[in-house]
Each structure stands twice: as structure tokens, then as C-alpha cells.
Design a protein around this motif. Structure first.
Motif, PDB file in Angstrom:
ATOM      1  N   ASN A 114     -10.285  -4.071  -8.211  1.00 47.23           N
ATOM      2  CA  ASN A 114     -10.246  -5.520  -8.012  1.00 47.23           C
ATOM      3  C   ASN A 114      -8.794  -5.973  -8.112  1.00 47.23           C
ATOM      4  O   ASN A 114      -8.089  -5.606  -9.055  1.00 47.23           O
ATOM      5  CB  ASN A 114     -11.085  -6.236  -9.074  1.00 47.23           C
ATOM      6  N   ARG A 115      -8.363  -6.764  -7.151  1.00 38.93           N
ATOM      7  CA  ARG A 115      -6.974  -7.225  -7.123  1.00 38.93           C
ATOM      8  C   ARG A 115      -6.721  -8.209  -8.261  1.00 38.93           C
ATOM      9  O   ARG A 115      -7.462  -9.179  -8.432  1.00 38.93           O
ATOM     10  CB  ARG A 115      -6.688  -7.897  -5.781  1.00 38.93           C
ATOM     11  N   ARG A 116      -5.692  -7.915  -9.061  1.00 40.43           N
ATOM     12  CA  ARG A 116      -5.326  -8.823 -10.147  1.00 40.43           C
ATOM     13  C   ARG A 116      -4.584 -10.026  -9.557  1.00 40.43           C
ATOM     14  O   ARG A 116      -3.556  -9.873  -8.903  1.00 40.43           O
ATOM     15  CB  ARG A 116      -4.439  -8.111 -11.168  1.00 40.43           C
ATOM     16  N   GLU A 117      -5.080 -11.220  -9.833  1.00 37.50           N
ATOM     17  CA  GLU A 117      -4.506 -12.417  -9.233  1.00 37.50           C
ATOM     18  C   GLU A 117      -3.174 -12.814  -9.851  1.00 37.50           C
ATOM     19  O   GLU A 117      -2.395 -13.540  -9.228  1.00 37.50           O
ATOM     20  CB  GLU A 117      -5.498 -13.583  -9.348  1.00 37.50           C
ATOM     21  N   ASN A 118      -2.904 -12.334 -11.081  1.00 36.62           N
ATOM     22  CA  ASN A 118      -1.679 -12.768 -11.755  1.00 36.62           C
ATOM     23  C   ASN A 118      -0.509 -11.805 -11.581  1.00 36.62           C
ATOM     24  O   ASN A 118       0.564 -12.019 -12.153  1.00 36.62           O
ATOM     25  CB  ASN A 118      -1.943 -12.969 -13.254  1.00 36.62           C
ATOM     26  N   ILE A 119      -0.692 -10.749 -10.785  1.00 39.95           N
ATOM     27  CA  ILE A 119       0.364  -9.756 -10.587  1.00 39.95           C
ATOM     28  C   ILE A 119       0.721  -9.669  -9.108  1.00 39.95           C
ATOM     29  O   ILE A 119      -0.159  -9.630  -8.245  1.00 39.95           O
ATOM     30  CB  ILE A 119      -0.082  -8.361 -11.085  1.00 39.95           C
ATOM     31  N   GLU A 120       2.026  -9.630  -8.823  1.00 35.40           N
ATOM     32  CA  GLU A 120       2.456  -9.474  -7.437  1.00 35.40           C
ATOM     33  C   GLU A 120       3.764  -8.693  -7.373  1.00 35.40           C
ATOM     34  O   GLU A 120       4.495  -8.579  -8.366  1.00 35.40           O
ATOM     35  CB  GLU A 120       2.626 -10.830  -6.762  1.00 35.40           C
ATOM     36  N   VAL A 121       4.039  -8.158  -6.201  1.00 37.93           N
ATOM     37  CA  VAL A 121       5.278  -7.411  -5.973  1.00 37.93           C
ATOM     38  C   VAL A 121       6.370  -8.386  -5.554  1.00 37.93           C
ATOM     39  O   VAL A 121       6.188  -9.172  -4.624  1.00 37.93           O
ATOM     40  CB  VAL A 121       5.080  -6.333  -4.889  1.00 37.93           C
ATOM     41  N   LEU A 122       7.502  -8.322  -6.244  1.00 40.21           N
ATOM     42  CA  LEU A 122       8.639  -9.179  -5.899  1.00 40.21           C
ATOM     43  C   LEU A 122       9.602  -8.451  -4.963  1.00 40.21           C
ATOM     44  O   LEU A 122      10.050  -9.009  -3.964  1.00 40.21           O
ATOM     45  CB  LEU A 122       9.377  -9.618  -7.167  1.00 40.21           C
ATOM     46  N   VAL A 123       9.934  -7.206  -5.300  1.00 43.24           N
ATOM     47  CA  VAL A 123      10.769  -6.379  -4.420  1.00 43.24           C
ATOM     48  C   VAL A 123       9.942  -5.157  -4.042  1.00 43.24           C
ATOM     49  O   VAL A 123       9.702  -4.280  -4.872  1.00 43.24           O
ATOM     50  CB  VAL A 123      12.079  -5.939  -5.110  1.00 43.24           C
ATOM     51  N   PRO A 124       9.468  -5.090  -2.799  1.00 38.91           N
ATOM     52  CA  PRO A 124       8.594  -3.989  -2.390  1.00 38.91           C
ATOM     53  C   PRO A 124       9.337  -2.673  -2.213  1.00 38.91           C
ATOM     54  O   PRO A 124      10.564  -2.633  -2.115  1.00 38.91           O
ATOM     55  CB  PRO A 124       8.007  -4.481  -1.066  1.00 38.91           C
ATOM     56  N   TRP A 125       8.565  -1.612  -2.134  1.00 42.88           N
ATOM     57  CA  TRP A 125       9.085  -0.249  -2.050  1.00 42.88           C
ATOM     58  C   TRP A 125      10.020  -0.026  -0.873  1.00 42.88           C
ATOM     59  O   TRP A 125      10.937   0.794  -0.949  1.00 42.88           O
ATOM     60  CB  TRP A 125       7.910   0.726  -1.952  1.00 42.88           C
ATOM     61  N   ASN A 126       9.804  -0.776   0.216  1.00 37.77           N
ATOM     62  CA  ASN A 126      10.608  -0.563   1.425  1.00 37.77           C
ATOM     63  C   ASN A 126      11.749  -1.569   1.563  1.00 37.77           C
ATOM     64  O   ASN A 126      12.328  -1.721   2.638  1.00 37.77           O
ATOM     65  CB  ASN A 126       9.727  -0.596   2.671  1.00 37.77           C
ATOM     66  N   GLU A 127      12.094  -2.237   0.451  1.00 37.49           N
ATOM     67  CA  GLU A 127      13.258  -3.127   0.452  1.00 37.49           C
ATOM     68  C   GLU A 127      14.150  -2.834  -0.752  1.00 37.49           C
ATOM     69  O   GLU A 127      14.810  -3.718  -1.282  1.00 37.49           O
ATOM     70  CB  GLU A 127      12.810  -4.595   0.446  1.00 37.49           C
TER      71      GLU A 127
END
Length: 339
Positions: free
Chosen positions: A204-217
Motif C-alpha cells: 500500500n502506497r504511504r501517503e506521507n512519503i515521497e521521493v524528492l530527488v529520484p534515482w535518475n536525477e
């Protein structure tokens, strides 16, 4: 021995089924006096999990002992203490150790990409500059993620080390807990732990967590270029290489075979990695989560030498290494070229 393993590889390359090449073939007799001590991290892109799960190590005439470490710096310390022969280890810890006099060689790559900066939304971080004053968790001192954060991400945000709070957290389960609970504002880590932060154990996707700098940047803000970095590599001790070149050559061959298996059978490979990570590294992670994590990392023999040169320079600038490493002296490509 090499020809037998090479036939396995060729079999996959020409499209024959993988299992055909195990049936009817004699596994090399183990020589109990010969041992390969292999170090690895709890990372899905360390091919040791596929190698063990597929039984490829049985084609190497030596006993194989696998030891798991919390981060690359700890692994290189173990190597210096005489505890390891072959290592799946971060490029930065390997280069730092080489700079300090460790007698090692990089003999192949393991992956491209795999590191991301993840944030808890409740921290108020929406843009990169918002990490100012925030607590950021890093897996270990002087490792790849530590260098990425200090030497690439902070300058990109026009910030310095004094502008953030860096805390080292080697226990990935605790790192996930601290980020999800809001005890920490952000974390920079490798896969599958990025995915373990984004999803709970039931996917289940956690709504309070997100990627700020992704793996390909990471090394570039252009996603078509930003993933071309090798955060870890396959390393061998020079003495072990000199005295056991046959074993090292065999290991690189089965390492390459594991990568080829993943490319052609990604779903099955995820199932194997899931099972072996729990058995070997005590990480409970579902095949679905492993498959999701592979959206942010690629297995590869390519050691991405240009990125190693970049991180050698950055590590030296930070004072993590005694001198800027001559990567050409560290890299030993002969065996990989044969593969």
C-alpha cells in the motif's frame, strides 16, 4: 571450469532455457581447503542473492561464505582486517579504502542507479531548498549516499553541510521507521529501502512519503543522464586475485550470468531475490516489492568509470579520502572483457 560456466552464459544468450544447462552437467567438485569469503549489503542489486538462489556458486570449486554488512565503509574495514576476499561494495568506500592503501581491484560493475532522496511530507519539504534545517538520515559515514548528499545535492540547493542535520543510521528498518514516523525529515538510501519507505509491507502506497530527488536525477537533473552512476561495484583483494585467478574469473562469469538472468526473467529474478534476501540478510521483502524497486535501479556489468572518477573527486574534496583516486589504477578490466 570457465568453459562450463561460459556454456551456461552462452545458453542464455542464444535463448535456450536456463535450467537446460544445469541438467546433466557435473558441478565442479568442491575443494574444502579453498574458500571465497564474499561481502555484500542488503541491496537488491548485489548479485550475490541471485547467484545463491540460482545455485551458480556451486559451479565454483570452493566453499562460499557470505557476510552481510550495514554499509560499505564497514565492509571495507572488514576487508582490511583480513575477513573478506570478494566484495559487493559501494564505489565510494572502495575508492576511499584504495586511497588509504587497501590492495584491491574493481573487476566489474553491479548496477546503474538505485539511490534516491526520500522525504516525509509532514516535514514541509516541497522543494530541494526546503531541506535547510532538516534532519536527514544517511546509511553510513563516508559512503556513496553520504558523498551524494554533501557534494551534489546540497550544492544543487545552494546549501552547505552546516545548513542541515546529518545523522547516520545503519539499521535500514530503523531508518524506515524514523522517516515514516516523522522522527526524521528525509533519508537518502539505496534500493530496496527506498521502495520500503514508499510502500508498506502489503504494497500500500504511504501517503506521507515521497521521493524528492529520484534515482535518475542524482548526477544530473536530466533523467536521461542522471542514472548513469555506479553506486557499487564488484571488488577483489589483490592478493586473492593473484593467488586464485581461476576462482575470480569463475566468479565474474557467474556474476555476469546472474545479470543476464535478471534481464531475461525479471519477475522470476525478483522472486529469487526476495527469498534469498530473507534467508541470507534477514530482510523480509515481497517479490512484488523487489519488482517495484527495480523500476529505480538496473543490474549492469558496466562500472560506469566516469561516475567513479566524479565521486573520487568529490570524496577527496570532502576529505573522505587521502587523495584523489586514479580510477584507472583501481579498475582491472581484463576478466570482465573476457566475459
Amino acid at each position: 571450469m570457465y568453459r562450463q560456466i561460459a556454456l551456461l552464459l552462452i545458453g542464455i544468450l542464444i535463448g535456450s532455457t536456463f535450467t537446460m544447462y544445469f541438467q546433466g552437467r557435473d558441478i565442479e567438485s568442491r575443494e574444502p581447503e579453498r574458500v571465497i569469503r564474499v561481502g555484500a549489503l542488503r541491496a537488491i542489486y548485489h548479485e550475490i542473492y541471485l547467484i545463491k538462489g540460482l545455485g551458480l556458486d556451486e559451479y565454483v570449486p570452493a566453499e562460499v561464505e557470505v557476510k552481510i554488512y550495514p554499509h560499505g565503509t564497514a565492509m571495507m574495514t572488514a576487508f582490511q582486517a583480513g575477513e573478506l576476499d570478494i566484495m559487493y561494495v559501494g564505489t565510494v568506500p572502495a575508492m576511499n579504502a584504495f586511497s588509504a592503501g587497501a590492495k584491491i581491484k574493481v573487476i566489474a560493475g553491479t548496477n546503474l542507479g538505485g539511490t534516491s532522496l526520500v522525504v516525509n511530507k509532514s516535514s514541509g519539504i516541497k522543494r530541494l531548498k526546503d531541506i535547510k534545517g532538516k534532519k536527514i538520515l544517511v546509511p553510513g559515514p563516508h559512503n556513496f549516499q553520504d558523498v551524494v548528499l554533501r557534494a551534489i545535492i546540497l550544492p544543487r540547493a545552494n546549501l552547505t553541510e552546516e545548513d542541515i542535520i546529518i545523522e547516520y543510521e545503519g539499521d535500514k528498518g530503523m531508518m524506515i521507521h524514523r522517516l515514516v514516523s516523522g522522527e526524521a525529515d528525509a533519508a537518502i538510501v539505496w534500493e530496496p529501502h527506498v521502495t520500503r519507505m514508499l510502500f508498506d509491507e502489503n504494497m500500500n502506497r504511504r501517503e506521507n512519503i515521497e521521493v524528492l530527488v529520484p534515482w535518475n536525477e542524482i548526477i544530473s537533473e536530466d533523467p536521461s543522464k542522471g542514472y548513469r552512476y555506479s553506486s557499487s561495484c564488484l571488488v577483489v583483494g589483490e592478493e586473492f586475485l593473484r593467488e586464485n585467478e581461476d576462482l575470480v574469473r569463475a566468479w565474474v562469469l557467474i556474476h555476469a550470468l546472474a545479470i543476464e538472468y535478471w534481464k531475461r526473467n525479471p519477475k522470476k529474478a525478483s522472486e529469487i531475490i526476495s527469498r534469498e534476501m530473507e534467508r541470507i540478510a534477514q530482510v523480509s521483502i515481497s517479490p512484488e516489492m523487489v519488482e517495484e524497486a527495480f523500476k529505480r535501479v538496473r543490474l549492469s556489468l558496466d562500472p560506469a568509470i566516469d561516475s567513479m572518477k566524479l565521486f573520487s573527486e568529490k570524496s577527496h574534496e570532502l576529505g573522505f579520502s587521502k587523495e584523489k583516486v586514479d580510477v584507472e589504477k583501481l579498475y582491472y578490466p581484463e576478466i570482465q572483457r573476457e566475459v
